[in-house]
Write a protein that holds these residues in place. Structure first.
Motif, PDB file in Angstrom:
ATOM      1  N   ARG A 161      -7.636 -57.915  76.460  1.00 15.83           N
ATOM      2  CA  ARG A 161      -6.904 -57.881  75.198  1.00 15.83           C
ATOM      3  C   ARG A 161      -7.629 -58.615  74.091  1.00 15.83           C
ATOM      4  O   ARG A 161      -8.368 -59.567  74.322  1.00 15.83           O
ATOM      5  N   SER A 162      -7.382 -58.146  72.863  1.00 14.13           N
ATOM      6  CA  SER A 162      -7.983 -58.746  71.678  1.00 14.13           C
ATOM      7  C   SER A 162      -6.934 -58.820  70.572  1.00 14.13           C
ATOM      8  O   SER A 162      -6.014 -57.993  70.515  1.00 14.13           O
ATOM      9  N   ASP A 163      -7.074 -59.811  69.698  1.00 14.39           N
ATOM     10  CA  ASP A 163      -6.164 -59.909  68.558  1.00 14.39           C
ATOM     11  C   ASP A 163      -6.477 -58.870  67.488  1.00 14.39           C
ATOM     12  O   ASP A 163      -5.594 -58.457  66.733  1.00 14.39           O
ATOM     13  N   GLN A 164      -7.742 -58.458  67.433  1.00 10.83           N
ATOM     14  CA  GLN A 164      -8.179 -57.511  66.416  1.00 10.83           C
ATOM     15  C   GLN A 164      -8.344 -56.111  67.022  1.00 10.83           C
ATOM     16  O   GLN A 164      -8.885 -55.963  68.115  1.00 10.83           O
ATOM     17  N   PRO A 165      -7.903 -55.078  66.320  1.00  9.03           N
ATOM     18  CA  PRO A 165      -8.074 -53.710  66.830  1.00  9.03           C
ATOM     19  C   PRO A 165      -9.520 -53.255  66.731  1.00  9.03           C
ATOM     20  O   PRO A 165     -10.290 -53.752  65.913  1.00  9.03           O
ATOM     21  N   ARG A 166      -9.882 -52.301  67.594  1.00  8.40           N
ATOM     22  CA  ARG A 166     -11.193 -51.668  67.492  1.00  8.40           C
ATOM     23  C   ARG A 166     -11.297 -50.916  66.171  1.00  8.40           C
ATOM     24  O   ARG A 166     -10.306 -50.385  65.677  1.00  8.40           O
ATOM     25  N   LEU A 167     -12.490 -50.852  65.620  1.00  6.89           N
ATOM     26  CA  LEU A 167     -12.730 -50.073  64.400  1.00  6.89           C
ATOM     27  C   LEU A 167     -13.160 -48.676  64.816  1.00  6.89           C
ATOM     28  O   LEU A 167     -14.294 -48.458  65.230  1.00  6.89           O
ATOM     29  N   ASP A 168     -12.244 -47.757  64.770  1.00  7.08           N
ATOM     30  CA  ASP A 168     -12.523 -46.389  65.180  1.00  7.08           C
ATOM     31  C   ASP A 168     -11.696 -45.453  64.311  1.00  7.08           C
ATOM     32  O   ASP A 168     -10.687 -45.859  63.730  1.00  7.08           O
ATOM     33  N   PHE A 169     -12.132 -44.208  64.243  1.00  5.30           N
ATOM     34  CA  PHE A 169     -11.502 -43.280  63.308  1.00  5.30           C
ATOM     35  C   PHE A 169     -11.275 -41.905  63.942  1.00  5.30           C
ATOM     36  O   PHE A 169     -11.940 -41.530  64.906  1.00  5.30           O
ATOM     37  N   ALA A 170     -10.321 -41.201  63.362  1.00  3.00           N
ATOM     38  CA  ALA A 170     -10.081 -39.797  63.676  1.00  3.00           C
ATOM     39  C   ALA A 170      -9.657 -39.125  62.381  1.00  3.00           C
ATOM     40  O   ALA A 170      -9.431 -39.789  61.370  1.00  3.00           O
ATOM     41  N   VAL A 171      -9.557 -37.818  62.430  1.00  4.26           N
ATOM     42  CA  VAL A 171      -9.048 -37.073  61.280  1.00  4.26           C
ATOM     43  C   VAL A 171      -7.975 -36.106  61.758  1.00  4.26           C
ATOM     44  O   VAL A 171      -8.038 -35.590  62.876  1.00  4.26           O
ATOM     45  N   ALA A 172      -6.981 -35.906  60.919  1.00  6.19           N
ATOM     46  CA  ALA A 172      -6.005 -34.842  61.111  1.00  6.19           C
ATOM     47  C   ALA A 172      -6.434 -33.681  60.218  1.00  6.19           C
ATOM     48  O   ALA A 172      -6.698 -33.881  59.030  1.00  6.19           O
ATOM     49  N   VAL A 173      -6.517 -32.492  60.792  1.00  7.88           N
ATOM     50  CA  VAL A 173      -7.032 -31.328  60.073  1.00  7.88           C
ATOM     51  C   VAL A 173      -5.989 -30.219  60.063  1.00  7.88           C
ATOM     52  O   VAL A 173      -5.367 -29.930  61.085  1.00  7.88           O
ATOM     53  N   GLN A 174      -5.810 -29.608  58.897  1.00  7.23           N
ATOM     54  CA  GLN A 174      -5.029 -28.388  58.765  1.00  7.23           C
ATOM     55  C   GLN A 174      -5.856 -27.380  57.991  1.00  7.23           C
ATOM     56  O   GLN A 174      -6.535 -27.747  57.030  1.00  7.23           O
ATOM     57  N   GLY A 175      -5.811 -26.131  58.441  1.00  9.73           N
ATOM     58  CA  GLY A 175      -6.603 -25.101  57.794  1.00  9.73           C
ATOM     59  C   GLY A 175      -7.425 -24.315  58.805  1.00  9.73           C
ATOM     60  O   GLY A 175      -7.205 -24.421  60.010  1.00  9.73           O
ATOM     61  N   PRO A 176      -8.398 -23.537  58.323  1.00 11.37           N
ATOM     62  CA  PRO A 176      -9.185 -22.673  59.212  1.00 11.37           C
ATOM     63  C   PRO A 176      -9.908 -23.405  60.339  1.00 11.37           C
ATOM     64  O   PRO A 176     -10.132 -22.833  61.412  1.00 11.37           O
ATOM     65  N   LEU A 177     -10.295 -24.672  60.141  1.00 12.17           N
ATOM     66  CA  LEU A 177     -11.024 -25.406  61.177  1.00 12.17           C
ATOM     67  C   LEU A 177     -10.196 -25.645  62.429  1.00 12.17           C
ATOM     68  O   LEU A 177     -10.754 -25.878  63.505  1.00 12.17           O
ATOM     69  N   VAL A 178      -8.884 -25.576  62.316  1.00 10.58           N
ATOM     70  CA  VAL A 178      -8.026 -25.845  63.467  1.00 10.58           C
ATOM     71  C   VAL A 178      -8.331 -24.869  64.603  1.00 10.58           C
ATOM     72  O   VAL A 178      -8.318 -25.241  65.779  1.00 10.58           O
ATOM     73  N   MET A 179      -8.636 -23.622  64.272  1.00  8.01           N
ATOM     74  CA  MET A 179      -8.907 -22.630  65.319  1.00  8.01           C
ATOM     75  C   MET A 179     -10.169 -22.977  66.103  1.00  8.01           C
ATOM     76  O   MET A 179     -10.234 -22.741  67.312  1.00  8.01           O
ATOM     77  N   ALA A 180     -11.178 -23.548  65.444  1.00  6.39           N
ATOM     78  CA  ALA A 180     -12.386 -23.956  66.152  1.00  6.39           C
ATOM     79  C   ALA A 180     -12.085 -25.089  67.128  1.00  6.39           C
ATOM     80  O   ALA A 180     -12.597 -25.121  68.252  1.00  6.39           O
ATOM     81  N   VAL A 181     -11.237 -26.029  66.708  1.00 11.17           N
ATOM     82  CA  VAL A 181     -10.855 -27.130  67.596  1.00 11.17           C
ATOM     83  C   VAL A 181     -10.032 -26.592  68.764  1.00 11.17           C
ATOM     84  O   VAL A 181     -10.209 -26.996  69.918  1.00 11.17           O
ATOM     85  N   HIS A 182      -9.134 -25.662  68.475  1.00 16.48           N
ATOM     86  CA  HIS A 182      -8.328 -25.042  69.530  1.00 16.48           C
ATOM     87  C   HIS A 182      -9.222 -24.348  70.559  1.00 16.48           C
ATOM     88  O   HIS A 182      -9.022 -24.490  71.771  1.00 16.48           O
ATOM     89  N   THR A 183     -10.217 -23.606  70.088  1.00 18.07           N
ATOM     90  CA  THR A 183     -11.116 -22.903  70.997  1.00 18.07           C
ATOM     91  C   THR A 183     -11.880 -23.883  71.885  1.00 18.07           C
ATOM     92  O   THR A 183     -12.070 -23.649  73.081  1.00 18.07           O
ATOM     93  N   THR A 184     -12.307 -25.006  71.314  1.00 19.24           N
ATOM     94  CA  THR A 184     -13.031 -26.008  72.092  1.00 19.24           C
ATOM     95  C   THR A 184     -12.116 -26.650  73.133  1.00 19.24           C
ATOM     96  O   THR A 184     -12.513 -26.829  74.289  1.00 19.24           O
TER      97      THR A 184
END
Length: 202
Positions: A161-184
């Motif tokens: 455990r740590s008091d500080q969170p990890r520095l990491d990122f994600a993105v939420a995507v809506q639009g045509p790119l969603v189908m590419a993520v779905h296929t993967t």
């Protein structure tokens, strides 16, 4: 997963080929910092799901964050949503039994990518090539992509455990790119499923 893994067949004669990278406009992208922002967004999307949820992750940990995601997946499955989950056999090795129990529901199709459950699994060719994608797609409407595993921001597998969170990122995507993520996501789940069926046949 490289080009050799991209052409996958689910047994129906129709392969699930991951499309090549290309620039696609018309997308809405929201940056999410850490699991503190990602997991509530994912859980909310799953709570609104009407048709399907796909989740692929290297680590699915048995902590509070993992439990929250698991409960959202179960709730979706209980409503009749088709839920598919694939985790990596090495990255999730230590928590696999717990996660299996959490997700034990007829509506959840759970697969393990290259499981490490037998000693000879460690000797099989290609075991160093793991599932490192962190993907979630809900109703082909919204996708979550990034570097965040399903594990609490303030817990490190090596240091605790740590008091500080990890520095990491994600993105939420809506639009045509969603189908590419779905296929993967479909492709990696199918690959794990085909490996599971092959092992059962042997």
């Amino acid at each position: 997963m490289d080009d050799r893994d991209a052409g996958l067949d689910d047994g129906s004669g129709h392969g699930h080929r991951v499309p090549p990278a290309q620039l696609v406009g018309g997308n809405r992208v929201q940056l999410l910092q850490g699991g503190d922002e990602l997991f509530p967004a994912m859980v909310a999307a799953m709570a609104a799901a009407r048709h399907e949820v796909w989740l692929a992750t290297y680590i699915f940990h048995d902590d509070g964050s993992g439990r929250a995601v698991a409960e959202a997946l179960l709730a979706a499955a209980a409503r009749g949503v088709s839920v598919h989950v694939v985790v990596d056999g090495f990255g999730s090795h230590g928590t696999l039994n717990t996660v299996r129990q959490w997700l034990r529901h007829p509506g959840v199709q759970f697969e393990v990518f290259r499981p490490m459950e037998r000693w000879w699994s460690w000797l099989m060719p290609g075991q160093l090539r793991r599932l490192h994608q962190k993907l979630c797609v809900v109703d082909r409407d919204v996708a979550f992509v990034g570097g965040i595993n399903v594990i609490d921001d303030r817990f490190d597998l090596n240091h605790g455990r740590s008091d500080q969170p990890r520095l990491d990122f994600a993105v939420a995507v809506q639009g045509p790119l969603v189908m590419a993520v779905h296929t993967t996501a479909l492709a990696v789940w199918t690959r794990a499923r085909l490996g599971h069926l092959w092992r059962d046949e042997v």
